[in-house]
Design a protein around this motif. Structure first.
Motif, PDB file in Angstrom:
ATOM      1  N   UNK A 146       0.822  -1.205   0.000  1.00  0.00           N
ATOM      2  CA  UNK A 146       0.000   0.000   0.000  1.00  0.00           C
ATOM      3  C   UNK A 146       0.861   1.262   0.000  1.00  0.00           C
ATOM      4  N   UNK A 147       1.917   1.276   0.803  1.00  0.00           N
ATOM      5  CA  UNK A 147       2.773   2.461   0.923  1.00  0.00           C
ATOM      6  C   UNK A 147       3.572   2.691  -0.357  1.00  0.00           C
ATOM      7  N   UNK A 148       3.701   3.957  -0.734  1.00  0.00           N
ATOM      8  CA  UNK A 148       4.551   4.298  -1.878  1.00  0.00           C
ATOM      9  C   UNK A 148       6.007   3.966  -1.557  1.00  0.00           C
ATOM     10  N   UNK A 149       6.673   3.190  -2.419  1.00  0.00           N
ATOM     11  CA  UNK A 149       8.096   2.893  -2.199  1.00  0.00           C
ATOM     12  C   UNK A 149       8.960   4.140  -2.343  1.00  0.00           C
ATOM     13  N   UNK A 150      10.260   3.962  -2.165  1.00  0.00           N
ATOM     14  CA  UNK A 150      11.206   5.055  -2.365  1.00  0.00           C
ATOM     15  C   UNK A 150      12.445   4.494  -3.048  1.00  0.00           C
ATOM     16  N   UNK A 151      13.123   5.330  -3.847  1.00  0.00           N
ATOM     17  CA  UNK A 151      14.291   4.893  -4.619  1.00  0.00           C
ATOM     18  C   UNK A 151      15.524   5.672  -4.181  1.00  0.00           C
ATOM     19  N   UNK A 209       0.382   2.886   5.666  1.00  0.00           N
ATOM     20  CA  UNK A 209      -0.170   3.651   4.549  1.00  0.00           C
ATOM     21  C   UNK A 209       0.759   4.792   4.147  1.00  0.00           C
ATOM     22  N   UNK A 210       1.475   5.372   5.090  1.00  0.00           N
ATOM     23  CA  UNK A 210       2.365   6.492   4.778  1.00  0.00           C
ATOM     24  C   UNK A 210       3.499   6.035   3.870  1.00  0.00           C
ATOM     25  N   UNK A 211       3.905   6.905   2.946  1.00  0.00           N
ATOM     26  CA  UNK A 211       4.974   6.591   2.011  1.00  0.00           C
ATOM     27  C   UNK A 211       6.301   6.361   2.727  1.00  0.00           C
ATOM     28  N   UNK A 212       7.125   5.489   2.167  1.00  0.00           N
ATOM     29  CA  UNK A 212       8.488   5.313   2.669  1.00  0.00           C
ATOM     30  C   UNK A 212       9.275   6.599   2.407  1.00  0.00           C
ATOM     31  N   UNK A 213      10.229   6.867   3.283  1.00  0.00           N
ATOM     32  CA  UNK A 213      11.003   8.105   3.204  1.00  0.00           C
ATOM     33  C   UNK A 213      12.482   7.783   3.317  1.00  0.00           C
ATOM     34  N   UNK A 214      13.296   8.369   2.441  1.00  0.00           N
ATOM     35  CA  UNK A 214      14.738   8.177   2.448  1.00  0.00           C
ATOM     36  C   UNK A 214      15.412   9.507   2.772  1.00  0.00           C
ATOM     37  N   UNK A 215      16.145   9.541   3.891  1.00  0.00           N
ATOM     38  CA  UNK A 215      16.864  10.751   4.304  1.00  0.00           C
ATOM     39  C   UNK A 215      17.822  10.380   5.425  1.00  0.00           C
ATOM     40  N   UNK A 216      18.853  11.190   5.602  1.00  0.00           N
ATOM     41  CA  UNK A 216      19.774  11.018   6.740  1.00  0.00           C
ATOM     42  C   UNK A 216      20.411   9.627   6.766  1.00  0.00           C
ATOM     43  N   UNK A 217      20.600   9.033   5.592  1.00  0.00           N
ATOM     44  CA  UNK A 217      21.101   7.662   5.505  1.00  0.00           C
ATOM     45  C   UNK A 217      20.200   6.699   6.275  1.00  0.00           C
ATOM     46  N   UNK A 224       3.332  11.228   2.430  1.00  0.00           N
ATOM     47  CA  UNK A 224       4.537  10.879   3.160  1.00  0.00           C
ATOM     48  C   UNK A 224       4.898  11.827   4.281  1.00  0.00           C
ATOM     49  N   UNK A 225       5.631  11.351   5.296  1.00  0.00           N
ATOM     50  CA  UNK A 225       6.261  12.257   6.256  1.00  0.00           C
ATOM     51  C   UNK A 225       7.184  13.227   5.520  1.00  0.00           C
TER      52      UNK A 225
END
Length: 523
Positions: A140-145, A217-225, A275-276
């Motif tokens: 369900x959650x939007x992936x991240x690349x 449900x919230x999108x995955x988030x990529x940040x801060x390694x 997303x957050x």
């Protein structure tokens, strides 16, 4: 065969070269969650009309699509050449990579997280006791690349049904190579967590992550390694909590865990599939829903709040909770029904603003440097705006204007002036439940179009087609295009909920039931 380290270095260099081109690697285009792409040179308010613009096709997949599609240009697929790739995840626990320009072609690769030998299946609406995602609950959650390593991160739910004994339920974080779909970094990683607490579902003074009741449900988030994941519930089926968990993107090791109400209950992180947000200093912003709140009296529970989290430890650095939180809780009117939007630096005393629509029809304008905490006699915040309907999505921002469509309301524009939001226009179209999360395409500060989707209503039938709308961002008013103006040619497939249109390289993509639609200029 090249050594692994060498191949990774070459891939990183190749992907780094694509960063100047249009790409969509995360929900709502960026971690500020502005919902705007400023690199669109093909689509303009002059050529987006029913004569020149329409449906080009659909990418057929094996299940309903709730996750926002992602896009990476010029990806070299082994044995298949270089392609602009559209990545699609389904509720049937599949991930697809398609040539984004050729909807009728078979996928470049496909991965399924189901295992017939073990009897692994997606969850069903009966298992989760909730009909909001049906008939299957998988991704369900939007992936991240991560472009630097060429990795697609996906959170998937699976189950093993037993005729005798209890069913087994799992959630896994997958790290897939964007070129092949092959698992990386020793994945998948089974999601487990436990924190000390006296809250709902506790055992021996510990609150454990529950893979059945915790619904992401919230999108995955990529940040801060870090790769950040967050959870709420299915239809408020107890016991559940709001969780945020951080993982190392290259080892999949768990790095930090936050339960936002370890001594209470609920406070899910919903965000209506957006997303957050993450600011330029690496702070993570996470709104929560209905649940226990006692932080003002020394507790650790943050129901109906907007949290500012340390990007490394997930410790709460600051927060905002409305003065009428008790009434909001009693009315099931979550603060965290929508995702946050961070604005670029503003002039005046409030330079760093956050916009937070809510289910109780209030739009909060917060100062990220001084969130406001809780004050029983009134909110210590920048602005509190009454909306005409519930907020179930997220706002979009472009060129000094914020846009949003609350439930059963018109798409509205707000001018951002001196740190305040001023209403300055609306569409001629009303969006029924659940409103719309707009997306903006523009060529810098010109040719801006606001895109919005009318989707499945919360209790409506599953056979309602999605409707794509386009508006001139400078004036809104009547739409310049809708997919129903020439319905025989352009009608979309049946709608899912909380769908966000994605615009890239003259194409508009959005999720639907059993496919992802693509619209663009007609030849």
């Amino acid at each position: 065969m090249k050594p692994f380290a060498s191949r990774c270095a070459i891939l990183a260099l190749t992907l780094a070269a694509t960063t100047a081109a249009a790409q969509v690697t995360t929900s709502q285009y960026d971690n500020f969650r502005t919902g705007a792409t400023l690199h669109e040179k093909t689509l303009t308010p002059q050529n987006v009309n029913a004569r020149q613009f329409g449906k080009l096709g659909a990418f057929k997949v094996d299940g309903a699509v709730y996750a926002q599609p992602l896009f990476v240009p010029s990806v070299e697929i082994p044995g298949k050449g270089t392609h602009d790739v559209l990545f699609i995840a389904t509720e049937h626990d599949s991930v697809y990579a398609f040539d984004a320009n050729r909807p009728s072609d078979p996928p470049l690769w496909k991965v399924s997280f189901l295992d017939q030998t073990r009897g692994t299946i997606p969850l069903t609406e009966d298992m989760v006791q909730c009909p909001f995602i049906r008939p299957e609950v998988g991704i369900t959650s939007t992936p991240v690349i991560d472009l630097q390593t060429g990795t697609l991160y996906v959170l998937a739910r699976t189950a093993i049904r037993h005729s005798v004994g209890d069913n087994e339920y799992f959630q896994h974080l997958h790290a897939l190579a964007i070129t092949t779909g092959v698992e990386k970094f020793g994945g998948p990683k089974l999601i487990t967590a436990s924190v000390p607490g006296r809250g709902a579902g506790r055992s021996n003074r510990q609150v454990d992550f529950d893979p059945l009741h915790e619904n992401p449900r919230a999108a995955l988030t990529l940040a801060n390694n870090n790769v950040y994941l967050a959870w709420a519930s299915s239809c408020d089926v107890d016991p559940y909590h709001g969780w945020v968990i951080a993982y190392d993107p290259q080892t999949l090791a768990q790095k930090a865990v936050l339960n936002v109400n370890p001594d209470g209950s609920e406070a899910g992180i919903w965000l209506s599939d957006t997303g957050p947000a993450v600011d330029s200093e690496g702070n993570l912003y996470v709104p929560t829903g209905n649940g226990t709140f006692d932080a003002t009296s020394g507790g650790r529970d943050y129901g109906d709040s907007v949290l500012k989290l340390d990007g490394s430890s997930l410790a709460v650095r600051d927060y905002f909770t409305p003065f009428d939180q008790a009434d909001i809780l009693a009315g099931d009117s979550d603060v965290g029904s929508s995702g946050p939007t961070l604005l670029p630096e503003q002039p005046g005393p409030h330079r760093h603003l956050l916009l937070q629509p809510t289910k109780h029809s209030i739009l909060y304008v917060l100062d990220r440097d001084q969130m406001g905490k809780f004050h029983a006699d009134g909110d210590a915040i920048v602005q509190r705006i009454q909306m005409a309907g519930a907020g179930l999505g997220a706002m979009a921002y472009w060129n000094g204007h914020a846009f949003f469509a609350a439930s059963d309301d018109y798409l509205r524009s707000y001018a951002v002036k001196n740190g305040k939001l001023i209403p300055d226009g609306s569409s001629a179209t009303k969006f029924v439940t659940s409103g719309a999360t707009p997306s903006i395409s523009a060529d810098g500060d010109k040719n801006a179009i606001v895109w919005a989707l009318s989707t499945k209503t919360w209790n409506g039938p599953d056979n309602r087609p999605a409707v794509l709308y386009a508006y001139d961002a400078t004036k809104l008013g009547p739409p310049i295009y809708t997919s129903e103006q020439n319905s025989q040619r352009d009608r979309a497939a049946y709608a899912t909920r909380f769908v966000i249109p994605v615009v890239v390289n003259g194409r508009v993509y959005f999720a639907a039931r059993g496919e992802v639609e693509v619209y663009g200029l007609l030849q």
